[in-house]
Motif scaffolding. Structure first.
Motif, PDB file in Angstrom:
ATOM      1  N   ARG A   1      11.013  43.559  14.741  1.00 37.19           N
ATOM      2  CA  ARG A   1      10.309  42.413  15.324  1.00 37.19           C
ATOM      3  C   ARG A   1      10.858  41.118  14.744  1.00 37.19           C
ATOM      4  N   PRO A   2      10.931  40.081  15.574  1.00 41.06           N
ATOM      5  CA  PRO A   2      11.405  38.801  15.039  1.00 41.06           C
ATOM      6  C   PRO A   2      10.344  38.171  14.131  1.00 41.06           C
ATOM      7  N   ILE A   3      10.780  37.477  13.122  1.00 34.71           N
ATOM      8  CA  ILE A   3       9.880  36.783  12.212  1.00 34.71           C
ATOM      9  C   ILE A   3       9.655  35.378  12.753  1.00 34.71           C
ATOM     10  N   ILE A   4       8.387  35.025  12.903  1.00 31.92           N
ATOM     11  CA  ILE A   4       8.048  33.696  13.413  1.00 31.92           C
ATOM     12  C   ILE A   4       7.835  32.790  12.216  1.00 31.92           C
ATOM     13  N   ARG A   5       8.608  31.754  12.147  1.00 29.22           N
ATOM     14  CA  ARG A   5       8.503  30.824  11.029  1.00 29.22           C
ATOM     15  C   ARG A   5       8.002  29.475  11.544  1.00 29.22           C
ATOM     16  N   ARG A   6       7.130  28.869  10.800  1.00 26.83           N
ATOM     17  CA  ARG A   6       6.629  27.531  11.131  1.00 26.83           C
ATOM     18  C   ARG A   6       7.310  26.529  10.219  1.00 26.83           C
ATOM     19  N   SER A   7       7.481  25.358  10.747  1.00 35.80           N
ATOM     20  CA  SER A   7       8.088  24.327   9.902  1.00 35.80           C
ATOM     21  C   SER A   7       7.073  23.874   8.860  1.00 35.80           C
ATOM     22  N   ARG A   8       7.547  23.611   7.679  1.00 35.81           N
ATOM     23  CA  ARG A   8       6.675  23.174   6.589  1.00 35.81           C
ATOM     24  C   ARG A   8       6.403  21.684   6.705  1.00 35.81           C
ATOM     25  N   VAL A   9       5.210  21.291   6.328  1.00 36.76           N
ATOM     26  CA  VAL A   9       4.847  19.880   6.333  1.00 36.76           C
ATOM     27  C   VAL A   9       5.128  19.338   4.941  1.00 36.76           C
ATOM     28  N   LYS A  10       5.919  18.288   4.881  1.00 34.26           N
ATOM     29  CA  LYS A  10       6.249  17.679   3.592  1.00 34.26           C
ATOM     30  C   LYS A  10       5.291  16.521   3.360  1.00 34.26           C
ATOM     31  N   HIS A  11       4.506  16.615   2.301  1.00 36.89           N
ATOM     32  CA  HIS A  11       3.548  15.563   1.967  1.00 36.89           C
ATOM     33  C   HIS A  11       4.151  14.641   0.917  1.00 36.89           C
ATOM     34  N   GLU A  12       3.742  13.382   1.001  1.00 37.59           N
ATOM     35  CA  GLU A  12       4.196  12.399   0.028  1.00 37.59           C
ATOM     36  C   GLU A  12       3.544  12.621  -1.332  1.00 37.59           C
ATOM     37  N   ALA A  13       2.259  13.000  -1.296  1.00 37.20           N
ATOM     38  CA  ALA A  13       1.498  13.190  -2.542  1.00 37.20           C
ATOM     39  C   ALA A  13       1.256  14.685  -2.769  1.00 37.20           C
ATOM     40  N   SER A  14       0.966  15.024  -3.993  1.00 36.59           N
ATOM     41  CA  SER A  14       0.693  16.427  -4.316  1.00 36.59           C
ATOM     42  C   SER A  14      -0.670  16.826  -3.755  1.00 36.59           C
ATOM     43  N   PHE A  15      -0.936  18.117  -3.730  1.00 35.96           N
ATOM     44  CA  PHE A  15      -2.203  18.632  -3.236  1.00 35.96           C
ATOM     45  C   PHE A  15      -3.371  18.096  -4.072  1.00 35.96           C
ATOM     46  N   GLN A  16      -3.187  18.065  -5.377  1.00 36.97           N
ATOM     47  CA  GLN A  16      -4.236  17.578  -6.268  1.00 36.97           C
ATOM     48  C   GLN A  16      -4.521  16.103  -5.992  1.00 36.97           C
ATOM     49  N   ASP A  17      -3.466  15.304  -5.796  1.00 36.59           N
ATOM     50  CA  ASP A  17      -3.659  13.883  -5.499  1.00 36.59           C
ATOM     51  C   ASP A  17      -4.391  13.685  -4.176  1.00 36.59           C
ATOM     52  N   ARG A  18      -4.070  14.507  -3.176  1.00 36.64           N
ATOM     53  CA  ARG A  18      -4.747  14.381  -1.882  1.00 36.64           C
ATOM     54  C   ARG A  18      -6.224  14.750  -1.998  1.00 36.64           C
ATOM     55  N   LEU A  19      -6.535  15.770  -2.817  1.00 34.17           N
ATOM     56  CA  LEU A  19      -7.937  16.131  -3.028  1.00 34.17           C
ATOM     57  C   LEU A  19      -8.707  15.014  -3.738  1.00 34.17           C
ATOM     58  N   LEU A  20      -8.099  14.436  -4.749  1.00 34.76           N
ATOM     59  CA  LEU A  20      -8.757  13.345  -5.478  1.00 34.76           C
ATOM     60  C   LEU A  20      -8.987  12.147  -4.577  1.00 34.76           C
ATOM     61  N   LYS A  21      -8.019  11.831  -3.722  1.00 36.44           N
ATOM     62  CA  LYS A  21      -8.157  10.699  -2.810  1.00 36.44           C
ATOM     63  C   LYS A  21      -9.298  10.955  -1.830  1.00 36.44           C
ATOM     64  N   ALA A  22      -9.385  12.177  -1.284  1.00 34.34           N
ATOM     65  CA  ALA A  22     -10.464  12.504  -0.346  1.00 34.34           C
ATOM     66  C   ALA A  22     -11.818  12.413  -1.038  1.00 34.34           C
ATOM     67  N   HIS A  23     -11.886  12.864  -2.285  1.00 31.57           N
ATOM     68  CA  HIS A  23     -13.139  12.796  -3.031  1.00 31.57           C
ATOM     69  C   HIS A  23     -13.545  11.347  -3.284  1.00 31.57           C
ATOM     70  N   LYS A  24     -12.589  10.518  -3.679  1.00 30.19           N
ATOM     71  CA  LYS A  24     -12.894   9.105  -3.940  1.00 30.19           C
ATOM     72  C   LYS A  24     -13.337   8.405  -2.664  1.00 30.19           C
ATOM     73  N   THR A  25     -12.717   8.747  -1.533  1.00 30.99           N
ATOM     74  CA  THR A  25     -13.084   8.127  -0.255  1.00 30.99           C
ATOM     75  C   THR A  25     -14.519   8.486   0.098  1.00 30.99           C
ATOM     76  N   ARG A  26     -14.874   9.761  -0.080  1.00 29.20           N
ATOM     77  CA  ARG A  26     -16.241  10.185   0.239  1.00 29.20           C
ATOM     78  C   ARG A  26     -17.250   9.583  -0.734  1.00 29.20           C
ATOM     79  N   ALA A  27     -16.859   9.475  -2.001  1.00 29.96           N
ATOM     80  CA  ALA A  27     -17.773   8.944  -3.007  1.00 29.96           C
ATOM     81  C   ALA A  27     -18.021   7.449  -2.803  1.00 29.96           C
ATOM     82  N   SER A  28     -17.051   6.729  -2.239  1.00 24.27           N
ATOM     83  CA  SER A  28     -17.198   5.285  -2.068  1.00 24.27           C
ATOM     84  C   SER A  28     -18.034   4.918  -0.845  1.00 24.27           C
ATOM     85  N   ARG A  29     -18.337   5.888   0.021  1.00 21.23           N
ATOM     86  CA  ARG A  29     -19.126   5.602   1.216  1.00 21.23           C
ATOM     87  C   ARG A  29     -20.587   5.430   0.827  1.00 21.23           C
TER      88      ARG A  29
END
Length: 130
Positions: free
Chosen positions: A88-116
């Motif tokens: 069977r052929p292997i289906i590969r998806r293209s990877r998404v390259k993020h500017e910030a690390s996963f931890q930084d994105r989580l912290l940013k989302a938390h700060k955004t929610r906390a500031s509301r």
């Protein structure tokens, strides 16, 4: 195989009966409780063997009934070997390259929610969770 299981079941039940007898004859409570627990364990093992035996009967009956139910051309399809996974052929998806690390994105989302402000609703039909 079923004959062997029946022997195991009766052996377990005999041992459980002997443990029950020893529990009744024992004079101290520790020995009595140990023998009662042992008898209970032997009965549990016997029930496990009974379950395996009934499962074996069920599977053999199911296998026999499958052969009688299937049309003549189907057993060849059912008994075929499964396809090789490498064919069977292997289906590969293209990877998404993020500017910030996963931890930084989580912290940013938390700060955004906390500031509301409390009770802030986001988007149409949003449900407030308090």
């Amino acid at each position: 195989m079923l004959l062997k299981l029946s022997e195991h079941i009766s052996n377990c039940l005999e041992r459980a009966a002997h443990a029950d007898e020893r529990a009744l004859q024992s004079t101290d409570s520790a020995s009595r409780s140990d023998n009662e627990l042992l008898a209970q364990s032997w009965r549990h093992l016997a029930r496990s063997y009974q379950f395996v035996e009934s499962l074996g009967r069920f599977l053999s009956e199911t296998d026999d009934s499958k052969k009688s139910i299937l049309p003549p051309q189907m057993p060849a399809v059912v008994e075929q070997e499964p396809a090789d996974p490498e064919s069977r052929p292997i289906i590969r998806r293209s990877r998404v390259k993020h500017e910030a690390s996963f931890q930084d994105r989580l912290l940013k989302a938390h700060k955004t929610r906390a500031s509301r402000p409390p009770g802030y609703l986001q988007g149409p039909g949003a449900i407030a969770c308090f």
